[in-house]
Design an enzyme around this catalytic site. Structure first.
Site, PDB file in Angstrom:
ATOM      1  N   PHE A 178       0.831  -1.197   0.000  1.00 58.43           N
ATOM      2  CA  PHE A 178       0.000   0.000   0.000  1.00 58.43           C
ATOM      3  C   PHE A 178       0.870   1.253   0.000  1.00 58.43           C
ATOM      4  O   PHE A 178       1.871   1.323   0.735  1.00 58.43           O
ATOM      5  CB  PHE A 178      -0.863   0.073   1.271  1.00 58.43           C
ATOM      6  CG  PHE A 178      -1.818  -1.058   1.477  1.00 58.43           C
ATOM      7  CD1 PHE A 178      -3.122  -0.987   1.015  1.00 58.43           C
ATOM      8  CD2 PHE A 178      -1.416  -2.197   2.173  1.00 58.43           C
ATOM      9  CE1 PHE A 178      -4.008  -2.027   1.237  1.00 58.43           C
ATOM     10  CE2 PHE A 178      -2.293  -3.240   2.401  1.00 58.43           C
ATOM     11  CZ  PHE A 178      -3.602  -3.156   1.927  1.00 58.43           C
ATOM     12  N   ASP A 179       0.459   2.256  -0.766  1.00 59.29           N
ATOM     13  CA  ASP A 179       0.962   3.601  -0.558  1.00 59.29           C
ATOM     14  C   ASP A 179       0.352   4.136   0.738  1.00 59.29           C
ATOM     15  O   ASP A 179      -0.633   3.585   1.253  1.00 59.29           O
ATOM     16  CB  ASP A 179       0.562   4.474  -1.746  1.00 59.29           C
ATOM     17  CG  ASP A 179       1.051   5.903  -1.608  1.00 59.29           C
ATOM     18  OD1 ASP A 179       2.128   6.123  -1.023  1.00 59.29           O
ATOM     19  OD2 ASP A 179       0.337   6.810  -2.076  1.00 59.29           O
ATOM     20  N   GLY A 180       0.929   5.212   1.264  1.00 58.94           N
ATOM     21  CA  GLY A 180       0.440   5.775   2.521  1.00 58.94           C
ATOM     22  C   GLY A 180      -0.580   6.877   2.328  1.00 58.94           C
ATOM     23  O   GLY A 180      -1.793   6.657   2.413  1.00 58.94           O
TER      24      GLY A 180
END
Length: 300
Positions: free
Chosen positions: A161-163
């Protein structure tokens, strides 16, 4: 007692996200519905090849192999019911336990996410993804041109996941885009002990965390945070996850480096990011999906 999906991880997925139907889809996009249906019917007993999200779905369903139903995958598709027959037959031919589906014959299907209580919606249709996100459901547009998942970890579901604007809100990203990196860094230092607001994919991460704790001996989940943040802004991200009582197995604070090569090493079954540049880079190495949320994705 009535059947319910409340205690399961529920993934809703379109036909093109699960299977490679790009040839057939060209007829659908051209508006020739009858030719599309005819072709699907002619290929009823020709199993569709695995698509971009196939590995993710296959591994998640393996959590049910001991007879306990922990994961439910539901087809949610603009396909017609006749084409739906081919999808279910393709699932059976590929040893996927698919039992439920909603086929809307060209109409937007995202409204059924509420009835399903879905934790994730994967589709190749950008508008459906945007509408699902607007309803509060984690959703991503699958890049059908993505590289297929690797095979080095058959007993591990790997998700990256990106943040900001994905797991977390885009609060900090707005400051970065408006005022630049120094202002972003200063803001995150000042707010280091203040948890970031929830992003659209927090419900999925939380559901995966619950499934992770119920891991069977033959299947595990491994998650990674892959973000453009770097020190000192990394602290707020870590402390936010701690505040949520959710752990990720790996965290990559890349400070703006291209994510694709790092993802190639992690080998996720799927990667989620809100920025098209990162998603396109990732898709050269791993299955990837675009999350149309936050300041980087203004509403059309």
């Amino acid at each position: 007692m009535a059947l319910t999906l409340d205690d399961k991880l529920v993934v809703a997925i379109s036909s093109r996200a699960l299977f490679n139907l790009e040839e057939e889809n060209r007829l659908f996009d051209a508006g020739d519905d009858k030719a599309y249906m005819r072709l699907q019917f002619e290929r009823l007993d020709v199993p569709a090849k695995p698509g971009v999200a196939f590995s993710l779905v296959q591994k998640l369903l393996a959590f049910n192999d001991d007879g306990v139903k922990r994961v439910e995958v539901v087809m949610l598709s603009r396909n017609d019911p006749v084409s739906g027959m081919r999808i279910f037959r393709s699932g059976k031919a590929n040893n996927l336990q698919l039992e439920r589906g909603v086929f809307t014959q060209g109409r937007a299907p995202f409204g059924y996410l509420r009835a399903l209580g879905a934790h994730l919606f994967l589709s190749a249709n950008e508008k459906d993804v945007r509408d699902a996100l607007a309803l509060g459901f984690p959703a991503a547009r699958v890049l059908t041109e993505s590289t297929q998942a690797g095979s080095n970890y058959p007993n591990e579901v790997r998700i990256a996941f990106d943040g900001d604007a994905v797991l977390f809100s885009d609060e900090a990203e707005q400051i970065y885009q408006r005022d630049g990196l120094p202002a972003f860094q200063q803001h995150e230092i000042e707010k280091a002990t203040v948890p970031l607001p929830d992003g659209p994919f927090k419900p999925l991460l939380a559901a995966l965390h619950r499934l992770q704790k119920a891991s069977t001996p033959h299947m595990r989940i491994r998650t990674a945070l892959v973000t453009a943040r770097s020190a000192p802004a990394h602290e707020r991200a870590i402390l936010t996850l701690m505040d949520w009582h959710i752990e990720v197995d790996e965290a990559m604070f890349l400070g703006g480096l291209p994510k694709g090569e790092f993802l190639r090493e992690f080998e996720p079954d799927f990667f989620f990011d809100d920025q098209t540049g990162h998603v396109n880079s990732a898709a050269q190495h791993v299955p990837a999906g675009h999350v149309s949320s936050g300041v980087s994705n203004p509403a059309n």
